[in-house]
Design a protein around this motif. Structure first.
Motif, short mmCIF file in Angstrom:
data_model
loop_
_atom_site.label_atom_id
_atom_site.label_comp_id
_atom_site.label_asym_id
_atom_site.label_seq_id
_atom_site.Cartn_x
_atom_site.Cartn_y
_atom_site.Cartn_z
N ALA A 222 11.72 4.32 -1.38
CA ALA A 222 11.79 4.82 -0.05
C ALA A 222 10.44 4.81 0.72
O ALA A 222 10.25 4.41 1.93
N PHE A 223 9.11 4.72 -0.10
CA PHE A 223 7.87 4.34 0.48
C PHE A 223 8.01 2.62 0.94
O PHE A 223 7.47 2.35 2.13
N GLN A 224 8.48 1.88 0.32
CA GLN A 224 8.70 0.44 0.65
C GLN A 224 9.49 0.39 1.92
O GLN A 224 9.27 -0.33 2.66
N SER A 225 10.46 1.34 2.19
CA SER A 225 11.33 1.27 3.35
C SER A 225 10.57 1.86 4.54
O SER A 225 10.48 1.22 5.69
N VAL A 226 9.75 2.85 4.15
CA VAL A 226 9.10 3.53 5.33
C VAL A 226 7.90 2.91 6.04
O VAL A 226 7.52 3.03 6.95
N ILE A 227 7.09 2.33 5.11
CA ILE A 227 5.85 1.81 5.48
C ILE A 227 5.91 0.91 6.56
O ILE A 227 4.91 0.98 7.45
N PRO A 228 6.89 0.01 6.64
CA PRO A 228 6.91 -1.12 7.75
C PRO A 228 6.90 -0.36 9.11
O PRO A 228 6.62 -0.86 9.82
N LYS A 229 7.67 0.88 8.96
CA LYS A 229 8.10 1.71 10.46
C LYS A 229 7.00 2.28 10.71
O LYS A 229 6.92 2.87 11.85
N ILE A 230 5.81 2.74 9.70
CA ILE A 230 4.64 3.62 10.44
C ILE A 230 3.37 2.72 10.65
O ILE A 230 2.58 3.16 11.21
N ALA A 231 3.47 1.49 10.15
CA ALA A 231 2.42 0.62 10.26
C ALA A 231 2.13 0.01 11.60
O ALA A 231 3.49 -0.36 11.97
N THR A 232 1.26 0.03 12.20
CA THR A 232 0.77 -0.91 13.39
C THR A 232 -0.50 -1.77 13.40
O THR A 232 -1.08 -1.47 12.42
N GLU A 233 -0.58 -2.59 14.29
CA GLU A 233 -1.88 -3.16 14.33
C GLU A 233 -2.99 -2.60 14.62
O GLU A 233 -4.16 -2.50 14.28
N ASP A 234 -2.79 -1.26 15.28
CA ASP A 234 -3.78 -0.36 15.67
C ASP A 234 -4.01 0.80 14.70
O ASP A 234 -5.11 1.20 14.50
N ARG A 235 -3.04 0.96 13.86
CA ARG A 235 -3.43 2.12 12.79
C ARG A 235 -2.48 1.28 11.50
O ARG A 235 -1.19 1.69 11.19
N LYS A 236 -3.21 0.73 10.63
CA LYS A 236 -2.47 0.08 9.42
C LYS A 236 -2.25 1.02 8.39
O LYS A 236 -2.81 2.05 8.50
N VAL A 237 -1.52 0.51 7.71
CA VAL A 237 -1.31 1.03 6.23
C VAL A 237 -2.09 0.48 5.04
O VAL A 237 -1.76 -0.68 4.88
N VAL A 238 -2.90 1.12 4.61
CA VAL A 238 -3.66 0.65 3.22
C VAL A 238 -2.88 1.37 2.15
O VAL A 238 -2.70 2.36 2.01
N VAL A 239 -2.26 0.26 1.13
CA VAL A 239 -1.70 0.91 -0.07
C VAL A 239 -2.88 0.64 -1.26
O VAL A 239 -3.31 -0.53 -1.26
N ARG A 240 -3.09 1.70 -2.00
CA ARG A 240 -3.97 1.63 -3.09
C ARG A 240 -3.16 1.80 -4.14
O ARG A 240 -2.63 3.13 -4.49
N PRO A 241 -2.53 0.81 -4.91
CA PRO A 241 -1.48 1.07 -6.36
C PRO A 241 -2.25 1.86 -7.23
O PRO A 241 -3.46 1.60 -7.42
N HIS A 242 -1.78 2.70 -8.07
CA HIS A 242 -2.40 3.39 -9.02
C HIS A 242 -2.70 1.86 -10.25
O HIS A 242 -2.22 1.12 -10.41
N PRO A 243 -3.82 2.25 -10.78
CA PRO A 243 -4.21 1.13 -11.83
C PRO A 243 -3.43 0.67 -12.81
O PRO A 243 -3.41 -0.53 -12.96
N SER A 244 -2.17 1.33 -13.12
CA SER A 244 -1.19 1.00 -13.98
C SER A 244 0.04 0.16 -13.38
O SER A 244 0.78 -0.57 -14.04
N GLU A 245 0.01 0.07 -11.93
CA GLU A 245 0.77 -0.42 -11.26
C GLU A 245 0.84 -1.89 -10.94
O GLU A 245 -0.22 -2.53 -11.14
N SER A 246 2.23 -2.57 -11.00
CA SER A 246 2.03 -3.86 -10.54
C SER A 246 1.85 -4.08 -8.97
O SER A 246 2.31 -3.57 -8.31
N LEU A 247 0.92 -4.94 -8.55
CA LEU A 247 0.60 -5.28 -7.45
C LEU A 247 1.85 -6.05 -6.57
O LEU A 247 1.76 -6.30 -5.48
N VAL A 248 2.75 -6.83 -7.43
CA VAL A 248 3.44 -7.87 -6.77
C VAL A 248 4.58 -7.39 -5.71
O VAL A 248 4.49 -7.83 -4.67
N PRO A 249 5.16 -6.30 -5.97
CA PRO A 249 6.01 -5.82 -4.79
C PRO A 249 5.26 -5.28 -3.49
O PRO A 249 5.53 -5.51 -2.30
N TRP A 250 4.10 -4.56 -3.86
CA TRP A 250 3.20 -4.44 -2.62
C TRP A 250 2.71 -5.46 -1.95
O TRP A 250 2.69 -5.41 -0.76
N GLU A 251 2.20 -6.67 -2.61
CA GLU A 251 1.83 -7.51 -2.03
C GLU A 251 2.69 -8.31 -1.43
O GLU A 251 2.51 -9.12 -0.31
#
Length: 338
Positions: A222-251
Motif C-alpha cells: 500500500a505504501f509502495q502504491s501511495v508514495i508516488p501519488k503524494i510525492a512532488t518535486e516541491d515536497r519530496k518523500v524521503v523513505v528511511r527503511p528499517h535497518p533490517s529491510e531490503s533497500l532493493v524495492p525502495w530504490e
C-alpha cells in the motif's frame, strides 16, 4: 546501577551497540552521564565487544533485553565477573502485553540480570507478570532515546535538521517498519528466524506470525502504491527503511521517480523527524519520537486489525485508511504549516 568496583577501584560500564543509527546517540548521552558520575565507559559494536569482555576489567554490561536467547550470553559474562543490567529497546511498542510476555521475556534471562530497566510502569508490570520474583530488580528509568527529545536538546537537533532541509528541501518522511516482510535476507530468513527464536513452536504461533507478516506485506504494498501519488518535486518523500529491510524495492521506486522519492538510511532518526513536514508510518516506534518532538504524525492503515498491529503509534497519530484520506490529511498539515 549496581555498585561494582574493580580491583583498581575503577568503575567500568560497557555499552555494546547493536544498531548504530538507533542506539549510538542515546548511549553516548548515557555514557556522558555515567562519566560525570565517576564511571569509565567503553562503547563499541556488540559482536566485537562481546568477544573481548572476557579479557576486560570487570564491570557492568548493559544488555539488550529479556529474550530467552540472551540468557546464555549473560551467564557467560557473569562467569567472567561482570554485573549484568538490561534494557529492552523493543519494550515501548509491542503488539500486545501477552505477545510481549510470551515472546520477549524469559525467567531464565531475568535470573541472569542484576538490574532490569523499564520504559515505564506498564512495561515493568509486563515483566513482573512473567516472574514476580524479579520485582526488586525492576527500575522504571525511561530510555535515553527519549531523553534526546527533551527541549534541552532541541537546539542541537534543530541545527542538524536545518542541514537536512537545506540538502533535501521540503519532504515527508516515511519510516519503514516492514522488516519481517521485506527483510534484507529474504522472507525465508524471517520464517527461519521465528523458529530460531522459538516464536513459531506451535501451529497457533505459526498461524499468528504468518497472518502478521502477510498483513505487513499488504501495508508495504500500500505504501509502495501511495508514495508516488503524494510525492512532488516541491515536497519530496524521503523513505528511511528499517535497518533490517531490503533497500532493493525502495530504490527501484526511487529510480522510477528520481526527483520526488529519495531513499536514505543514515544518521540518527531524530533530526530527520524534526526536519520533515510530516512523518508517515505504520506501527513504528519513531512515530512516538516524532510525537514528542511536536511533529505531525500520520498512520496510514488501509486495514485495521488490532490483534496484529501495535497500538501506541496509532493512538498518537492522525489516521488515514484510504489514499484519498491520506492526501486530505497531508493537505491539512500543509495548510496549518503555511
Amino acid at each position: 546501577m549496581p555498585t561494582f568496583v574493580t580491583v583498581d577501584r575503577v568503575k567500568f560500564l560497557y555499552l555494546p551497540i547493536e544498531i548504530w543509527s538507533r542506539e549510538f546517540h542515546a548511549k553516548t548521552l548515557l555514557a556522558l552521564h555515567a562519566a560525570s558520575n565517576g564511571w569509565s565507559v567503553v562503547m563499541g559494536p556488540k559482536s566485537e565487544m562481546h568477544r573481548r569482555l572476557s579479557r576486560m576489567p570487570r564491570g557492568v554490561v548493559l544488555q539488550f533485553g529479556f529474550h530467552k536467547n540472551y540468557a546464555i550470553e549473560m551467564k557467560k559474562l557473569r562467569s567472567c565477573g561482570h554485573k549484568i543490567v538490561a534494557a529492552d529497546e523493543e519494550g515501548l511498542v509491542t503488539l500486545s502485553p501477552e505477545h510481549y510476555k510470551r515472546y520477549r521475556v524469559s525467567s531464565k534471562t531475568l535470573e541472569q540480570c542484576d538490574k532490569c530497566y523499564c520504559w515505564g510502569e506498564i512495561h515493568a508490570q509486563m515483566v513482573r507478570e512473567v516472574d514476580s520474583s524479579v520485582d526488586q530488580k525492576l527500575h522504571v528509568t525511561g530510555n535515553p532515546r527519549m531523553d534526546l527529545l527533551r527541549p534541552a536538546f532541541r537546539d542541537l537537533v534543530e541545527r542538524e535538521a536545518a542541514g537536512l532541509r537545506a540538502q533535501y528541501g521540503r519532504f515527508l518522511l516515511l519510516n519503514g517498519n516492514f522488516g519481517s516482510f521485506n527483510h534484507a535476507m529474504g522472507i525465508d530468513y524471517t520464517w527461519k528466524s521465528l523458529e530460531t527464536k522459538g516464536w513459531a513452536s506451535t501451529q497457533e504461533d505459526k498461524d499468528f506470525h504468518h497472518r502478521r507478516v502477510e498483513l505487513q506485506g499488504r501495508f508495504f504494498q500500500a505504501f509502495q502504491s501511495v508514495i508516488p501519488k503524494i510525492a512532488t518535486e516541491d515536497r519530496k518523500v524521503v523513505v528511511r527503511p528499517h535497518p533490517s529491510e531490503s533497500l532493493v524495492p525502495w530504490e527501484k521506486l526511487s529510480k522510477a521517480y528520481p526527483s520526488k522519492i529519495i531513499v536514505v538510511r543514515e544518521g540518527n532518526i531524530v533530526p530527520w523527524l524534526q526536519a520533515a513536514d510530516a512523518v508517515l508510518h505504520n506501527g513504528c516506534t519513531t512515530a512516538v519520537e516524532a510525537f514528542f518532538l511536536g511533529r505531525p504524525v500520520i498512520a496510514f492503515r488501509p486495514e485495521r486489525n488490532p490483534e496484529l498491529e501495535t497500538e501506541l503509534p496509532n493512538q498518537i497519530s492522525m489516521q488515514a485508511s484510504t489514499e484519498d484520506e491520506l492526501v486530505a490529511l497531508l493537505g491539512k498539515v500543509a495548510e496549518e504549516d503555511s
